[in-house]
Design an enzyme around this catalytic site. Structure first.
Site, mmCIF file in Angstrom:
data_model
loop_
_atom_site.group_PDB
_atom_site.id
_atom_site.type_symbol
_atom_site.label_atom_id
_atom_site.label_comp_id
_atom_site.label_asym_id
_atom_site.label_seq_id
_atom_site.Cartn_x
_atom_site.Cartn_y
_atom_site.Cartn_z
ATOM 1 N N ASN A 380 -21.385 -8.875 36.675
ATOM 2 C CA ASN A 380 -20.879 -10.223 36.847
ATOM 3 C C ASN A 380 -19.470 -10.205 37.440
ATOM 4 O O ASN A 380 -19.281 -10.504 38.615
ATOM 5 C CB ASN A 380 -20.908 -10.959 35.507
ATOM 6 C CG ASN A 380 -20.472 -12.398 35.629
ATOM 7 O OD1 ASN A 380 -20.115 -12.874 36.707
ATOM 8 N ND2 ASN A 380 -20.483 -13.114 34.523
ATOM 9 N N ASP A 381 -18.493 -9.786 36.649
ATOM 10 C CA ASP A 381 -17.107 -9.827 37.121
ATOM 11 C C ASP A 381 -16.889 -8.991 38.380
ATOM 12 O O ASP A 381 -16.106 -9.365 39.248
ATOM 13 C CB ASP A 381 -16.160 -9.329 36.021
ATOM 14 C CG ASP A 381 -16.137 -10.283 34.842
ATOM 15 O OD1 ASP A 381 -16.597 -11.434 35.015
ATOM 16 O OD2 ASP A 381 -15.684 -9.884 33.768
ATOM 17 N N VAL A 382 -17.564 -7.846 38.470
ATOM 18 C CA VAL A 382 -17.292 -6.942 39.592
ATOM 19 C C VAL A 382 -17.864 -7.456 40.911
ATOM 20 O O VAL A 382 -17.637 -6.863 41.958
ATOM 21 C CB VAL A 382 -17.829 -5.510 39.323
ATOM 22 C CG1 VAL A 382 -17.141 -4.903 38.119
ATOM 23 C CG2 VAL A 382 -19.327 -5.498 39.151
ATOM 24 N N VAL A 383 -18.629 -8.576 40.873
ATOM 25 C CA VAL A 383 -19.126 -9.181 42.113
ATOM 26 C C VAL A 383 -18.682 -10.639 42.215
ATOM 27 O O VAL A 383 -19.221 -11.401 43.004
ATOM 28 C CB VAL A 383 -20.672 -9.110 42.213
ATOM 29 C CG1 VAL A 383 -21.129 -7.676 42.393
ATOM 30 C CG2 VAL A 383 -21.335 -9.739 40.998
ATOM 31 N N ASN A 384 -17.696 -11.023 41.405
ATOM 32 C CA ASN A 384 -17.288 -12.420 41.341
ATOM 33 C C ASN A 384 -16.285 -12.751 42.453
ATOM 34 O O ASN A 384 -15.164 -12.257 42.454
ATOM 35 C CB ASN A 384 -16.644 -12.682 39.977
ATOM 36 C CG ASN A 384 -16.369 -14.147 39.740
ATOM 37 O OD1 ASN A 384 -16.311 -14.930 40.690
ATOM 38 N ND2 ASN A 384 -16.218 -14.510 38.484
#
Lengths: 453, 100
Positions: A380-384
């Site tokens: 999630n965060d690493v592709v946000n």
């Protein structure tokens, strides 16, 4: 019986093997031999120590080493690759505990001020490592909540513990003895400090903590080496200390945060991120199959969710099917994906993905605009994209894998809950994004079954 | 005594620099085995544990401390090296696979 010169010569050989071993760990093709060389160095160090004049009896050594070897071997054999972070955490902790005990025992040999100071250092670092690692293990194995535990006045409590620890350490060094009540105070406070340092750190920040504890376990051994005047402990301990600090630094950079920020702020205390408004477009496994079947290039972007869903084997199977269809398949891995550095790489390697398909963030990003489908699994965060575009976002500035630039993005997600950091992710509303809801393993298995008529 | 300390401190500084040089070149793919391999090396404290546990014929508090340290350090060393080996055994290149 070996004399001191022969022993130290053998220690130098061992140190050389550790250094070569670490160097060879730097490439996948030589890494296994590197680890073997390093183990050989350890064996040499142990054998010459056993033959030294200082050892009068092997009685307890034999019993204890057997117990330790059986436990260690069983743990190494049985642990699941998904549980590797907690395993490494525990091993770090044991190393720290051993250094603490070694330093304590050194006090029975000598009481000089120099020994007292190095013993104090070793006991403090070892104690913090041990207690911190136990808490890290608890969080990673979900024995306790993996969320950050924060309470009012946490900093004041930590400062008080630290002050009391310093006071005890000074009192102990003024009058060093193996049974000094101040030494007991130092040990107890170091353990308490270890607990309090790790509890405010949330699950997503664990890669930093494990790297740091890894560094501490080396530094504790190094300090113990000063206490007992032993060069191999100093060399090996400082090599590990340096290695851990480098990894900690890489992890912090990959999150665009300072070490202080990771350690002292429960993540996401202030949420000012603009909530993204938009519509998510769900897709069925059948439609996903049609798009994948037509794709020429596919990149999988795994996150911790893939480990939780145990989906790595089906992901690899799907990758192989796509390749058989003439599609170019790669796996893009963010440095902090998962719960420890390189966690996703190990899971995919276990599932039989070859390492030349594992691509680092810096290498995949320029290629993404030409990639047909990016499949995000449990990340999630690493592709946000708000880490790149929204200055108000708590994760603003963190380098990400730009999957939103791919022609089509599939996001596999259990439901529409927000990710670990509680940040809304505009990727989910992107015009080229399709959400494939459900258990990642089940969803991918469904796509695989479409491939096999 | 003072000179010994200077030598030991010199070794420390050189080893730290060497550690930085060695590790900063390791690719992210290998970070987990690197960490568990480094962790196994930190089990070197087993040397101190052996000396503490075997240094006296009479069982004293120092012996007990050393004995406990031997258990912890052996778990660290044996477990660390074996699990690193197990992980590295899984890393294979495409050419390795076609050879099978």
């Amino acid at each position: 019986m070996l004399n001191l010169v022969a022993i130290n010569a053998a220690y130098i050989v061992a140190a050389g093997l550790f250094i070569f071993g670490l160097k060879m760990l730097g490439h996948p093709a030589s890494a296994r031999r590197g680890n073997f060389l390093s183990a050989l160095g350890m064996l040499i160090a142990i054998v010459v120590t056993l033959l030294s004049e200082g050892i009068l009896t092997w009685y307890w050594i034999t019993i204890c080493a057997l117990i330790g070897a059986v436990i260690g071997a069983a743990a190494a054999r049985l642990v699941a690759m998904t549980a590797m972070p907690e395993m490494v955490a525990v091993f770090n902790g044991f190393g720290g505990a051993a250094s603490l005990l070694v330093a304590w025992a050194a006090l029975f040999e000598s009481h000089s001020l120099f020994v007292a100071i190095t013993v104090t250092l070793s006991v403090v670092i070892g104690g913090v490592t041990f207690a911190g690692s136990v808490i890290a293990w608890g969080k990673l194995s979900e024995v306790m909540t993996s969320r950050a535990i924060v309470f009012n006045g946490q900093r004041i409590v930590n400062s008080l513990i630290l002050l009391a620890l310093l006071a005890c350490a000074v009192m102990f060094c003024l009058e060093p003895s193996a049974q000094s009540p101040y030494l007991y105070g130092v040990i107890a406070l170091a353990l308490i400090l270890g607990i309090f340092v790790v509890i405010p750190i949330g699950g997503a920040d664990m890669p930093v903590v494990i790297s740091l504890l890894n560094s501490y376990s080396g530094l504790a051994a190094c300090a113990a080496g000063f206490a007992i005047n032993n060069i191999i402990l100093i060399v090996a301990g400082s090599l590990v200390g340096a290695a851990g600090i480098i990894l900690t630094n890489i992890m912090c950079k990959a999150m665009n945060r300072s070490l202080g920020n990771v350690l002292f702020s429960g993540f996401g205390a202030v949420k000012t991120a603009t909530k993204v408004e938009g519509e998510v477009k769900p897709i069925s496994a059948g439609d996903a199959y049609l798009i994948l079947e037509a794709a020429n290039s596919v990149t999988f972007v795994p996150g911790y969710g893939m480990a939780v869903a145990q989906a790595q084997h089906v992901v690899c199977e799907l990758g192989e099917l796509l390749e058989a269809h003439g599609c170019e398949v790669s796996y893009a891995i963010h440095p902090v994906a998962g719960r420890m550095p390189g966690h996703m790489n190990v899971l995919l390697a276990e599932a039989n993905v070859s390492y030349d398909q594992l691509v680092e963030m810096a290498d995949i990003n320029p290629r993404l605009p030409s990639i047909d489908v990016a499949v995000v699994i449990g990340a999630n965060d690493v592709v946000n994209p708000s880490a790149r575009d929204d200055e108000g976002s708590p994760i603003y500035g963190m380098p990400i894998i730009n999957v939103d630039e791919a022609k089509t993005v599939f996001v596999l997600k259990r439901s529409m809950a927000s990710g670990f950091a509680g940040v809304d992710n505009p990727l989910f509303m992107g015009s080229n994004t399709r959400m494939l809801f459900g258990d990642a393993k089940a969803s991918i298995s469904e796509i695989i079954s479409e491939f096999k008529p | 005594m003072e000179l010994t300390f200077v030598y030991l401190a010199l070794i420390l500084v050189l080893a730290i620099f060497l550690g930085f040089e060695l590790i900063s070149k390791v690719p992210a793919t290998l970070h987990t085995p690197l960490m568990s391999g480094a962790n196994a090396i930190s089990g070197i404290t087993i040397v101190g544990a052996l000396l503490a546990a075997g240094s006296s014929e009479n069982t004293s508090l120092a012996t007990w401390l050393g004995a406990a340290a031997v258990v912890f350090a052996t778990i660290n060393v044996v477990g660390g090296y074996l699990v690193t080996d197990r992980m590295l055994g899984m890393f294979r290149s495409r050419t390795d696979k076609t050879d099978e």
